[in-house]
Design a protein around this motif. Structure first.
Motif, PDB file in Angstrom:
ATOM      1  N   ALA A 193      -1.975  24.244  -8.171  1.00 42.95           N
ATOM      2  CA  ALA A 193      -0.675  24.295  -8.111  1.00 42.95           C
ATOM      3  C   ALA A 193       0.375  23.280  -7.534  1.00 42.95           C
ATOM      4  CB  ALA A 193      -0.580  25.667  -6.966  1.00 42.95           C
ATOM      5  N   ARG A 194      -0.484  22.386  -6.652  1.00 45.97           N
ATOM      6  CA  ARG A 194       0.507  21.382  -6.140  1.00 45.97           C
ATOM      7  C   ARG A 194       0.798  20.244  -7.580  1.00 45.97           C
ATOM      8  NH1 ARG A 194       4.140  21.515  -3.064  1.00 45.97           N
ATOM      9  NH2 ARG A 194       2.913  22.876  -1.710  1.00 45.97           N
ATOM     10  N   GLU A 195      -0.362  20.096  -8.108  1.00 46.28           N
ATOM     11  CA  GLU A 195      -0.126  19.191  -9.205  1.00 46.28           C
ATOM     12  C   GLU A 195       0.541  19.635 -10.435  1.00 46.28           C
ATOM     13  OE1 GLU A 195      -3.347  17.627 -12.909  1.00 46.28           O
ATOM     14  OE2 GLU A 195      -4.061  18.812 -11.159  1.00 46.28           O
ATOM     15  N   LEU A 196       0.873  20.710 -10.577  1.00 50.73           N
ATOM     16  CA  LEU A 196       1.416  21.331 -11.565  1.00 50.73           C
ATOM     17  C   LEU A 196       2.933  21.438 -11.169  1.00 50.73           C
ATOM     18  CD1 LEU A 196      -0.731  24.258 -12.838  1.00 50.73           C
ATOM     19  CD2 LEU A 196       0.018  22.425 -14.412  1.00 50.73           C
ATOM     20  N   ALA A 197       3.193  21.818  -9.864  1.00 48.06           N
ATOM     21  CA  ALA A 197       4.480  21.673  -9.471  1.00 48.06           C
ATOM     22  C   ALA A 197       5.255  20.374  -9.368  1.00 48.06           C
ATOM     23  CB  ALA A 197       4.417  22.571  -8.053  1.00 48.06           C
ATOM     24  N   ASP A 198       4.367  19.331  -8.967  1.00 42.41           N
ATOM     25  CA  ASP A 198       4.631  18.057  -8.650  1.00 42.41           C
ATOM     26  C   ASP A 198       5.474  17.594  -9.874  1.00 42.41           C
ATOM     27  OD1 ASP A 198       4.627  18.134  -6.109  1.00 42.41           O
ATOM     28  OD2 ASP A 198       2.466  17.036  -6.030  1.00 42.41           O
ATOM     29  N   GLY A 199       4.440  17.661 -11.114  1.00 44.60           N
ATOM     30  CA  GLY A 199       4.935  17.340 -12.474  1.00 44.60           C
ATOM     31  C   GLY A 199       6.104  17.874 -12.950  1.00 44.60           C
ATOM     32  N   VAL A 200       6.191  19.209 -12.500  1.00 42.55           N
ATOM     33  CA  VAL A 200       7.604  19.822 -12.962  1.00 42.55           C
ATOM     34  C   VAL A 200       8.749  19.136 -12.169  1.00 42.55           C
ATOM     35  CG1 VAL A 200       8.957  21.962 -12.761  1.00 42.55           C
ATOM     36  CG2 VAL A 200       6.410  21.916 -13.844  1.00 42.55           C
ATOM     37  N   LEU A 201       8.712  19.034 -10.806  1.00 45.43           N
ATOM     38  CA  LEU A 201       9.634  18.397 -10.032  1.00 45.43           C
ATOM     39  C   LEU A 201      10.077  17.210 -10.676  1.00 45.43           C
ATOM     40  CD1 LEU A 201       8.456  19.696  -6.467  1.00 45.43           C
ATOM     41  CD2 LEU A 201      10.410  20.330  -7.776  1.00 45.43           C
ATOM     42  N   GLU A 202       8.875  16.270 -10.833  1.00 46.15           N
ATOM     43  CA  GLU A 202       9.204  15.004 -11.202  1.00 46.15           C
ATOM     44  C   GLU A 202      10.187  14.972 -12.616  1.00 46.15           C
ATOM     45  OE1 GLU A 202       5.789  12.709 -11.430  1.00 46.15           O
ATOM     46  OE2 GLU A 202       5.243  12.950  -9.406  1.00 46.15           O
ATOM     47  N   GLU A 203       9.880  15.813 -13.503  1.00 44.86           N
ATOM     48  CA  GLU A 203      10.514  15.839 -14.773  1.00 44.86           C
ATOM     49  C   GLU A 203      11.904  16.348 -14.633  1.00 44.86           C
ATOM     50  OE1 GLU A 203      10.139  17.727 -19.213  1.00 44.86           O
ATOM     51  OE2 GLU A 203       8.288  17.846 -17.968  1.00 44.86           O
ATOM     52  N   ALA A 204      12.020  17.315 -13.799  1.00 45.63           N
ATOM     53  CA  ALA A 204      13.410  17.853 -13.318  1.00 45.63           C
ATOM     54  C   ALA A 204      14.149  17.058 -12.832  1.00 45.63           C
ATOM     55  CB  ALA A 204      13.403  18.975 -12.674  1.00 45.63           C
ATOM     56  N   LEU A 205      13.796  15.915 -11.882  1.00 42.50           N
ATOM     57  CA  LEU A 205      14.635  14.915 -11.409  1.00 42.50           C
ATOM     58  C   LEU A 205      14.896  14.045 -12.303  1.00 42.50           C
ATOM     59  CD1 LEU A 205      12.724  15.148  -7.991  1.00 42.50           C
ATOM     60  CD2 LEU A 205      15.099  15.645  -8.219  1.00 42.50           C
ATOM     61  N   GLU A 206      13.671  13.487 -13.091  1.00 40.42           N
ATOM     62  CA  GLU A 206      14.106  12.550 -14.026  1.00 40.42           C
ATOM     63  C   GLU A 206      15.559  12.863 -15.091  1.00 40.42           C
ATOM     64  OE1 GLU A 206      11.959  10.394 -17.797  1.00 40.42           O
ATOM     65  OE2 GLU A 206      10.676  11.205 -16.141  1.00 40.42           O
ATOM     66  N   ARG A 207      15.256  14.282 -15.552  1.00 40.85           N
ATOM     67  CA  ARG A 207      16.393  14.659 -16.462  1.00 40.85           C
ATOM     68  C   ARG A 207      17.702  14.901 -15.771  1.00 40.85           C
ATOM     69  NH1 ARG A 207      14.434  20.003 -19.675  1.00 40.85           N
ATOM     70  NH2 ARG A 207      16.721  19.802 -20.242  1.00 40.85           N
ATOM     71  N   MET A 208      17.769  15.047 -14.494  1.00 35.69           N
ATOM     72  CA  MET A 208      18.879  15.390 -13.840  1.00 35.69           C
ATOM     73  C   MET A 208      19.448  13.807 -13.475  1.00 35.69           C
ATOM     74  SD  MET A 208      17.613  17.971 -10.819  1.00 35.69           S
ATOM     75  CE  MET A 208      18.967  17.810  -9.876  1.00 35.69           C
ATOM     76  N   GLY A 209      18.549  12.838 -13.376  1.00 33.04           N
ATOM     77  CA  GLY A 209      19.116  11.526 -13.082  1.00 33.04           C
ATOM     78  C   GLY A 209      19.676  11.037 -14.323  1.00 33.04           C
ATOM     79  N   GLU A 210      18.942  11.318 -15.492  1.00 23.91           N
ATOM     80  CA  GLU A 210      19.625  10.954 -16.908  1.00 23.91           C
ATOM     81  C   GLU A 210      20.876  11.466 -16.884  1.00 23.91           C
ATOM     82  OE1 GLU A 210      16.681  12.277 -19.651  1.00 23.91           O
ATOM     83  OE2 GLU A 210      15.175  10.469 -18.878  1.00 23.91           O
ATOM     84  N   ARG A 211      21.010  12.635 -16.479  1.00 24.71           N
ATOM     85  CA  ARG A 211      22.514  13.383 -16.806  1.00 24.71           C
ATOM     86  C   ARG A 211      23.610  12.482 -15.811  1.00 24.71           C
ATOM     87  NH1 ARG A 211      25.014  17.408 -14.170  1.00 24.71           N
ATOM     88  NH2 ARG A 211      26.738  18.762 -15.430  1.00 24.71           N
ATOM     89  N   ALA A 212      23.126  12.405 -14.640  1.00 23.56           N
ATOM     90  CA  ALA A 212      23.892  11.805 -13.782  1.00 23.56           C
ATOM     91  C   ALA A 212      24.386  10.346 -14.315  1.00 23.56           C
ATOM     92  CB  ALA A 212      23.378  11.624 -12.183  1.00 23.56           C
ATOM     93  N   GLY A 213      23.626   9.771 -14.836  1.00 25.17           N
ATOM     94  CA  GLY A 213      23.836   8.251 -15.379  1.00 25.17           C
ATOM     95  C   GLY A 213      24.465   8.235 -16.731  1.00 25.17           C
ATOM     96  N   SER A 214      24.619   9.269 -17.449  1.00 30.32           N
ATOM     97  CA  SER A 214      25.123   9.486 -18.934  1.00 30.32           C
ATOM     98  C   SER A 214      27.031   9.373 -18.541  1.00 30.32           C
ATOM     99  CB  SER A 214      24.676  10.658 -19.714  1.00 30.32           C
ATOM    100  OG  SER A 214      25.112  11.854 -18.794  1.00 30.32           O
TER     101      SER A 214
END
Length: 214
Positions: A193-214
Motif C-alpha cells: 500500500a505504501r509503495e503504491l501510494a508513494d508512486g501516486v503521490l510522486e506522480e501527482a506532485l510532478e504533474r502539479m509542478g508542471e502545471r505551476a511552471g507552465s
C-alpha cells in the motif's frame, strides 16, 4: 448500537473520542479508506462533467462503478468492526467456573478474535486493491484535481496501516501459526500500500509542478 453511516460526521467523531470502545481503530480506518476512494470517484466525475464528448472516455466510465463498489464495501466494514468487537465482549462474559465452561469460553474467544481480525484484514486487502488502480485513476484525471487523487491514495495507505495494527491486536488469542501467517500478510499489504501510494503521490506532485511552471 447506532448505524455507523446514519450518524452525522460530528456525532461520529464525538463518539469516537468518547470512552465508548466503539468505533475504534478499525472503524476509523474504514471511514478514512472510504473517503479515499470517494475522492478518486469525485475526480473522475469532475473529468466527465468537463468533457464535451463523454462517449470518448470509456475508461473513466468503466472505472467509476468499480470504485463505487469498493467504496460501498468499505462502508460495510465500519459497522462490521463494531459488531466483531461486540462478539468478543459477549465471549469474554461467558462463565468459566467449570473446566467445560472454561473450554467453551476459550473457544468462543478464539472464534471472536478470528472474526475481529478478519474485518481489518478485509479492509487492508480492499485498500491495496484500490491503490493498484489509483495510478489509472490519476492518468484519467485533469491536472487541476490530481491533488485529490493523491490525497485519496494517502488516506488509503494510512487506512491499511491502521488495519494492520488492528489485526495485530486480535492475534494473541489465535494459534501461533495462524497468527504469524496473518501478521506476515498484513505486513506485506502495508508495504504494498505504501509503495503504491508513494508512486501516486510522486506522480501527482510532478504533474502539479508542471502545471505551476507552465
Amino acid at each position: 448500537m447506532a448505524q455507523f453511516w446514519d450518524e452525522t460526521a460530528r456525532d461520529l467523531l464525538a463518539r469516537t473520542a468518547s470512552g465508548d470502545p466503539t468505533p475504534g481503530g478499525g472503524a476509523a480506518a474504514a471511514v478514512a479508506a472510504a473517503f479515499g476512494v470517494a475522492l478518486m470517484e469525485m475526480v473522475l466525475n469532475i473529468a466527465l462533467e468537463r468533457s464535451w464528448r463523454e462517449e470518448a472516455h470509456p475508461e473513466r466510465r468503466a472505472l467509476l462503478p468499480w470504485l463505487a463498489g469498493q467504496r460501498e464495501h468499505l462502508q460495510t466494514l465500519g459497522q462490521a468492526d463494531a459488531r466483531a468487537f461486540g462478539r468478543f465482549v459477549e465471549a469474554a462474559r461467558q462463565p468459566d467456573e467449570t473446566p467445560e465452561q472454561a473450554a467453551e469460553r476459550e473457544a468462543a474467544l478464539e472464534d471472536a478474535a478470528r472474526r475481529a481480525a478478519g474485518v481489518p484484514l478485509d479492509l487492508a486487502q480492499t485498500g491495496v486493491r484500490v491503490l493498484e488502480r489509483a495510478a489509472e485513476a490519476l492518468s484519467l484525471s485533469p491536472t487541476l484535481v490530481v491533488s485529490d487523487v493523491g490525497a485519496g491514495a494517502g488516506l488509503l495507505a494510512g487506512a491499511v496501516d491502521a488495519a494492520r495494527v488492528t489485526v495485530e491486536a486480535n492475534l494473541s488469542r489465535l494459534p501461533d501459526t495462524e497468527a504469524q501467517a496473518l501478521r506476515e500478510e498484513t505486513a506485506a499489504l502495508a508495504r504494498r500500500a505504501r509503495e503504491l501510494a508513494d508512486g501516486v503521490l510522486e506522480e501527482a506532485l510532478e504533474r502539479m509542478g508542471e502545471r505551476a511552471g507552465s
